[in-house]
Write a protein that holds these residues in place. Structure first.
Motif, PDB file in Angstrom:
ATOM      1  N   PRO A 429       0.788  -1.212  -0.023  1.00 28.92           N
ATOM      2  CA  PRO A 429      -0.040   0.000  -0.031  1.00 28.92           C
ATOM      3  C   PRO A 429       0.889   1.374   0.026  1.00 28.92           C
ATOM      4  N   ILE A 430       0.262   2.421  -0.678  1.00 26.18           N
ATOM      5  CA  ILE A 430       1.342   3.623  -0.615  1.00 26.18           C
ATOM      6  C   ILE A 430       1.213   4.342   0.605  1.00 26.18           C
ATOM      7  N   SER A 431       2.217   4.514   0.974  1.00 21.82           N
ATOM      8  CA  SER A 431       2.439   5.591   2.036  1.00 21.82           C
ATOM      9  C   SER A 431       2.519   6.767   1.988  1.00 21.82           C
ATOM     10  N   SER A 432       2.364   7.746   3.135  1.00 15.59           N
ATOM     11  CA  SER A 432       2.093   8.951   2.882  1.00 15.59           C
ATOM     12  C   SER A 432       3.408   9.518   2.086  1.00 15.59           C
ATOM     13  N   SER A 433       4.533   9.212   2.455  1.00 12.82           N
ATOM     14  CA  SER A 433       5.733   9.836   1.714  1.00 12.82           C
ATOM     15  C   SER A 433       5.787   9.361   0.235  1.00 12.82           C
ATOM     16  N   GLU A 434       4.979   8.319  -0.086  1.00 16.48           N
ATOM     17  CA  GLU A 434       4.956   7.908  -1.554  1.00 16.48           C
ATOM     18  C   GLU A 434       3.798   8.484  -2.222  1.00 16.48           C
ATOM     19  N   LYS A 435       2.822   9.305  -1.661  1.00 17.84           N
ATOM     20  CA  LYS A 435       1.651   9.833  -2.051  1.00 17.84           C
ATOM     21  C   LYS A 435       1.906  10.849  -3.394  1.00 17.84           C
ATOM     22  N   ILE A 436       2.967  11.574  -3.415  1.00 17.37           N
ATOM     23  CA  ILE A 436       3.368  12.523  -4.451  1.00 17.37           C
ATOM     24  C   ILE A 436       3.743  11.686  -5.507  1.00 17.37           C
ATOM     25  N   ASP A 437       4.885  10.796  -5.488  1.00 18.00           N
ATOM     26  CA  ASP A 437       5.433  10.116  -6.472  1.00 18.00           C
ATOM     27  C   ASP A 437       4.115   9.206  -7.303  1.00 18.00           C
ATOM     28  N   PHE A 438       3.474   8.728  -6.517  1.00 16.23           N
ATOM     29  CA  PHE A 438       2.060   7.870  -7.119  1.00 16.23           C
ATOM     30  C   PHE A 438       1.330   9.021  -7.921  1.00 16.23           C
ATOM     31  N   LEU A 439       1.022   9.994  -7.549  1.00 14.58           N
ATOM     32  CA  LEU A 439       0.154  11.035  -8.326  1.00 14.58           C
ATOM     33  C   LEU A 439       0.989  11.571  -9.583  1.00 14.58           C
ATOM     34  N   GLU A 440       2.132  11.788  -9.660  1.00  7.80           N
ATOM     35  CA  GLU A 440       2.942  12.251 -10.529  1.00  7.80           C
ATOM     36  C   GLU A 440       3.165  10.942 -11.468  1.00  7.80           C
ATOM     37  N   SER A 441       3.019   9.780 -10.921  1.00  4.71           N
ATOM     38  CA  SER A 441       3.380   8.527 -11.912  1.00  4.71           C
ATOM     39  C   SER A 441       2.067   8.582 -12.950  1.00  4.71           C
ATOM     40  N   LEU A 442       1.059   9.096 -12.508  1.00  3.22           N
ATOM     41  CA  LEU A 442      -0.410   8.673 -13.222  1.00  3.22           C
ATOM     42  C   LEU A 442      -0.010   9.719 -14.575  1.00  3.22           C
ATOM     43  N   ILE A 443       0.459  10.991 -14.358  1.00  3.71           N
ATOM     44  CA  ILE A 443       0.713  11.891 -15.617  1.00  3.71           C
ATOM     45  C   ILE A 443       1.972  11.744 -16.314  1.00  3.71           C
ATOM     46  N   THR A 444       2.669  10.553 -15.914  1.00  6.65           N
ATOM     47  CA  THR A 444       3.968  10.389 -16.610  1.00  6.65           C
ATOM     48  C   THR A 444       4.014   9.664 -17.938  1.00  6.65           C
ATOM     49  N   GLY A 445       3.284   8.698 -17.925  1.00 14.26           N
ATOM     50  CA  GLY A 445       3.109   7.724 -18.964  1.00 14.26           C
ATOM     51  C   GLY A 445       1.713   7.335 -19.273  1.00 14.26           C
ATOM     52  N   SER A 446       1.366   7.070 -20.699  1.00  9.14           N
ATOM     53  CA  SER A 446       0.096   6.450 -20.859  1.00  9.14           C
ATOM     54  C   SER A 446       0.029   4.880 -21.561  1.00  9.14           C
ATOM     55  N   ASN A 447      -0.931   4.343 -21.594  1.00  4.92           N
ATOM     56  CA  ASN A 447      -0.863   2.879 -22.541  1.00  4.92           C
ATOM     57  C   ASN A 447      -1.208   3.271 -23.906  1.00  4.92           C
ATOM     58  N   PHE A 448      -0.751   4.260 -24.568  1.00  3.62           N
ATOM     59  CA  PHE A 448      -1.115   4.595 -25.873  1.00  3.62           C
ATOM     60  C   PHE A 448      -0.881   3.416 -26.902  1.00  3.62           C
ATOM     61  N   TYR A 449       0.398   2.999 -26.694  1.00  8.06           N
ATOM     62  CA  TYR A 449       1.025   2.032 -27.661  1.00  8.06           C
ATOM     63  C   TYR A 449       0.416   0.688 -27.475  1.00  8.06           C
ATOM     64  N   LEU A 450       0.052   0.351 -26.224  1.00  4.23           N
ATOM     65  CA  LEU A 450      -0.643  -0.881 -26.038  1.00  4.23           C
ATOM     66  C   LEU A 450      -1.891  -1.406 -27.080  1.00  4.23           C
ATOM     67  N   SER A 451      -2.567   0.036 -27.426  1.00  4.22           N
ATOM     68  CA  SER A 451      -3.699  -0.395 -28.046  1.00  4.22           C
ATOM     69  C   SER A 451      -3.403  -0.500 -29.786  1.00  4.22           C
ATOM     70  N   TYR A 452      -2.173  -0.410 -30.006  1.00  8.29           N
ATOM     71  CA  TYR A 452      -1.813  -0.551 -31.409  1.00  8.29           C
ATOM     72  C   TYR A 452      -1.173  -1.846 -31.653  1.00  8.29           C
ATOM     73  N   GLN A 453      -1.762  -2.917 -30.653  1.00  4.95           N
ATOM     74  CA  GLN A 453      -1.015  -4.202 -30.955  1.00  4.95           C
ATOM     75  C   GLN A 453      -2.118  -5.250 -31.665  1.00  4.95           C
ATOM     76  N   GLY A 454      -3.337  -4.450 -31.932  1.00  2.43           N
ATOM     77  CA  GLY A 454      -4.457  -5.409 -32.390  1.00  2.43           C
ATOM     78  C   GLY A 454      -4.908  -6.575 -31.608  1.00  2.43           C
ATOM     79  N   ARG A 455      -5.162  -6.119 -30.501  1.00  2.00           N
ATOM     80  CA  ARG A 455      -5.559  -7.056 -29.511  1.00  2.00           C
ATOM     81  C   ARG A 455      -6.683  -6.519 -28.837  1.00  2.00           C
ATOM     82  N   ASN A 456      -7.651  -7.315 -27.820  1.00  2.92           N
ATOM     83  CA  ASN A 456      -8.498  -6.960 -27.052  1.00  2.92           C
ATOM     84  C   ASN A 456      -7.885  -6.578 -25.670  1.00  2.92           C
TER      85      ASN A 456
END
Length: 862
Positions: A429-456
């Motif tokens: 579980p995410i600790s209070s000290s890791e909260k900022i890093d977790f939130l920043e991670s959400l706006i760091t990368g996307s699953n964009f290229y996952l959808s270009y593999q032709g799969r469900n």
């Protein structure tokens, strides 16, 4: 139909630019009732708008002949009022030629006509157009525009200056000098006019006039500055021209002191030091500039050059690398890679501890399709930056090849993503000290290229979305509670339903959903558009003006200036009933927001045609024609199939440049198959289609376009084609032609010179198919099992051109070959598309479906 209703209907035809039908109906009415002045005025208006002033004049003269003086007076007044209204309307729609034609018609109808406010409005718009032409170096066209202004009103001091400037840029110094004199004589911006005269005089090699002009300009700037930083800067320019470097240095420094957030001031001072070979001072100036312009490519490039002059190659590589990195030029990250890699290789042993550098270097590797190198850099960073564990893991997780070399490589990276996701979901579980890093991670990368593999991807997206949601419920419980906003849907009978559209791609993909904003009933719905931009972007570019015109409110959100939670607070303060994320999955900034509850009802659309996986997104607004059977299983959201293709696409409207095939390096006797999708949409298991088509004729040519990433990705794609064509003993170079990235005008002209549009099997064309249809270009498509592979299929169904829709790859090949070999059939398809294509555009059925959905969805919340 009543006469008033009939006339209103005809006016609506004029508003839709259907002038042919409008004039036919108006003339029929006048045959029955020749004294109907309103009908007569509308007929004159329609002829002017359709570009037939002679017909408008003839209609007006016929009225003069057949009417008495009182009737002529009243009809003239009515016509003038109508034309004035339409001048304002056409100016609002930036239809300057039509506005000018109507204004000239006004002056022709009444020689004493004078409306200063309307004239100023028209002139200002025309001058603005001239300045826009200047900004893209179309000086001849700008001059024509400015001369038109003088035809309307000869006393335009600003136009004198602009004419002088445009002629100067065309190196027509004699004509430029004439207009500069007129600008000076008129008293227009005397400092600038004298300075312009100075550089014109230099072009004429009249150095006496040049020195006099610069001296006059400097005196004017200094005597009228009132501590105006820009005036000191311009005085510095004059001092440099007059050979006084010390004075120029003094004035530039003064301008920076007064206004330190203006880049031009730093550039001028640094350039002065560069001329004097004082590179340390130049570096110091740019160091100060970086405080205000931390990502400006020109500053980094100049710093790199300065360090090269000092022989400090490693620092030069750093700054030159970032000059490319922050550039928007095609392939800039691949160019950045060369310099940043050299810097890293020489610095590594000194323990480089800058997380941003590792992130940026990995991105350069990634966009150059060196995926393993990108991952290696990120894994090094994971050992060095323990406080960035969530962010770096997210970057690793979202790292995929842009272009796959084989089906086996697709399987490898898909399994790698699934394993990484499973490990992520098992983290403590995410600790209070890791909260900022977790939130920043959400706006760091996307699953964009996952959808270009032709799969469900539904299961993977759902698992990732649930993990995010579970953690957000713990660390931001107040932002994930759906029930806390339900009361905001109250009192809907006495107010409008408040709808918000969020977009980070308004200037491009905005073309898809602009029609929603335009055609929704604004008496029933209040529409706010949130335009997410990087702080360096201009807010008035592209389609933004249209969204401003058609929305009730357009809000510009600079994501570089606000945190994710700041943006969330801004959105929730607007008390929206429905929030639509138009293109979820493309840009990381939305990855955090879409997991928060910012409105009672939250939706996404097929602008990015894949499920979000977020439990906080309630509905997926898709297309009835695009979705296959049992398509709900492809979504975590409730699927809403809006009529037709869901979006009322605007018609393709552009003026061809009359470019020929030779302008694109193409041969006239070839059959051109346009393959204009981004290269990462072409999966390796479908490459065999191209040589199978090619072997039927030596005259077949496939035309591809470089992706935004640049020529490095194209190089990997060519390697794939070399292997595939080689299996049939063919050389891909004999059949495949690659073009650099094209601007929109050239891309449209390419569609006009092509013979056939080959749709991509794994990911169908959207806006590219719209453009092909607009150019009457026959389309071969084969609908896939996911909506993202069925866009072209749906558009062709909508316009009733289904002859070239294949049911499998083999039939796709046969159709493509037949279209290439059978000229007559190809022309039949073109003719059918030309006749039917209007069915695709400005569709209102989808709007009625969208409005019904909004009302029903809100009713359920209540």
């Amino acid at each position: 139909m009543k006469n008033s209703d009939q006339l209103q209907w005809i006016i609506s035809l004029i508003e839709q630019a259907d002038y042919g039908n409008a004039t036919d109906y108006l003339e029929q009415i006048l045959e029955v009732n020749p004294g109907n002045s309103t009908t007569f005025c509308c007929l004159v208006l329609a002829y002017i708008l359709m570009g037939e002033p002679e017909a408008a004049d003839a209609t007006w003269i016929n009225q003069l002949i057949n009417a008495d003086e009182e009737t002529i007076k009243n009809t003239s007044l009515e016509l003038c009022q109508l034309l004035e209204q339409w001048i304002v309307k056409t100016l609002n729609n930036q239809q300057l030629d039509q506005a000018k034609s109507m204004y000239l018609a006004l002056r022709s109808i009444d020689e004493e006509y004078h409306n200063p406010a309307l004239q100023d409005l028209l002139i200002n718009e025309i001058i603005f157009l001239g300045q826009k032409l200047e900004s893209i170096n179309k000086y001849k066209e700008a001059i024509e525009i400015y001369l038109e202004v003088l035809d309307l009103n000869g006393k335009q001091n600003e136009v004198y200056y602009q004419l002088a400037y445009s002629y100067y840029k065309l190196e027509n110094y004699t004509e430029a000098k004439k207009w500069a004199y007129r600008a000076i004589k008129s008293g227009y911006r005397l400092g600038d006019s004298h300075y312009l005269m100075g550089i014109i005089a230099e072009g004429l090699e009249d150095y006496v006039l040049a020195n006099t002009s610069y001296q006059n300009a400097k005196i004017f700037y200094l005597n009228n500055n009132h501590n105006d930083a820009s005036k000191y800067h311009l005085a510095g320019k004059c001092a440099e021209k007059l050979g006084s470097s010390s004075s120029a240095n003094e004035y530039y420094k003064k301008s920076i002191t007064l206004q330190p957030n203006t880049l031009a001031f730093y550039l001028s001072l640094a350039e002065l030091y560069e001329k004097q070979q004082q590179y340390e001072q130049q570096i110091s100036v740019f160091g100060d500039a970086l405080v205000y312009f931390p990502r400006h490519t020109q500053v980094f490039a100049k710093l790199g050059q300065a360090y090269l002059h000092l022989g400090q190659t490693n620092l030069a590589n750093y700054y030159l690398g970032y000059s490319y990195y922050y550039s928007d030029e095609l392939g800039s990250l691949s160019q950045a890679l060369e310099h940043l890699k050299s810097f890293f290789d020489n610095y590594f042993n000194h323990e480089l501890v800058d997380f941003n550098f590792y992130r940026d270097l990995s991105k350069c590797y990634l966009v150059s399709n060196y995926t393993k190198d990108a991952l290696n850099i990120l894994r090094l960073a994971l050992d060095l930056f323990k406080d960035k564990e969530f962010t770096i893991n997210r970057l690793i997780q979202s790292t995929f090849p842009i272009l796959y070399s084989s089906l086996q490589e697709i399987n490898f990276y898909r399994q790698n993503f699934a394993l990484n996701l499973a490990e992520t979901c098992q983290l403590k579980p995410i600790s209070s000290s890791e909260k900022i890093d977790f939130l920043e991670s959400l706006i760091t990368g996307s699953n964009f290229y996952l959808s270009y593999q032709g799969r469900n991807d539904t299961i993977l997206q759902k698992k990732y979305g649930k993990w995010i949601q579970d953690n957000l419920k713990k660390i931001l419980p107040e932002w994930t509670n759906q029930n806390r906003l339900t009361q905001k849907c109250e009192n809907l009978l006495s107010r409008k339903i408040r709808i918000g559209l969020i977009s980070f791609r308004l200037r491009g993909l905005g073309l898809l959903y602009l029609g929603w904003v335009r055609y929704l009933n604004h008496e029933r719905f209040h529409i706010t558009v949130y335009d997410f931009i990087n702080s360096s972007e201009k807010t008035d570019a592209g389609l933004v003006e249209d969204f401003t015109r058609y929305s009730d409110q357009l809000v510009t959100v600079s994501i570089n200036c606000l945190s994710g939670m700041d943006i969330a607070n801004r959105l929730i303060s607007d008390n929206l009933d429905i929030l639509i994320y138009t293109e979820l999955g493309l840009d990381p900034i939305l990855n955090l927001l879409c997991h928060l509850r910012l409105a009672p009802i939250q939706c996404t659309t097929w602008a990015h045609p894949i499920t979000s996986g977020s439990p906080a997104i309630d509905y997926y607004l898709s297309s009835q024609l695009m979705e296959p059977h049992n398509s709900q299983r492809h979504y975590t959201e409730k699927l809403i199939k809006l009529p037709n293709i869901a979006f009322p696409l605007p018609p393709v409207d552009f003026i061809p440049d009359n470019k020929s095939r030779t302008d694109f390096g193409l041969e006239n006797d070839k059959i051109i198959y346009l393959c204009s999708q981004s290269l990462f949409k072409y999966l390796p298991q479908h490459d065999w289609i191209f040589p199978e088509i090619a072997q039927r004729s030596n005259n077949f040519c496939f035309v591809f376009v470089d992706p935004p990433n640049g020529p490095m990705v194209t190089k990997f794609f060519q390697q794939r084609l070399e292997t595939t064509f080689g299996c049939l003993n063919l050389k891909y170079q004999d059949y495949c032609h690659f073009l650099p990235r094209l601007n929109n005008a050239d891309f449209m002209n390419l569609n006009l010179v092509a013979d056939i549009f080959l749709d991509c099997l794994s990911w169908s064309g959207g806006l590219t198919t719209r453009q092909a249809i607009g150019c009457n270009l026959p389309i071969v498509t084969c609908p896939g099992k996911f909506m993202r592979a069925r866009h072209s299929y749906a558009m062709l169904k909508m316009i009733d051109v289904t002859d070239t829709i294949a049911s499998n790859a083999e039939e796709y090949i046969k159709m493509a070959v037949k279209l290439g070999l059978d000229d007559q059939w190809r022309e039949q398809i073109r003719s059918k598309m030309k006749y039917n294509k209007q069915k695709l555009f400005n569709d209102r059925d989808c709007i009625r479906g969208l409005e019904s959905f909004f009302i029903e969805a809100v009713a359920k919340i209540k």
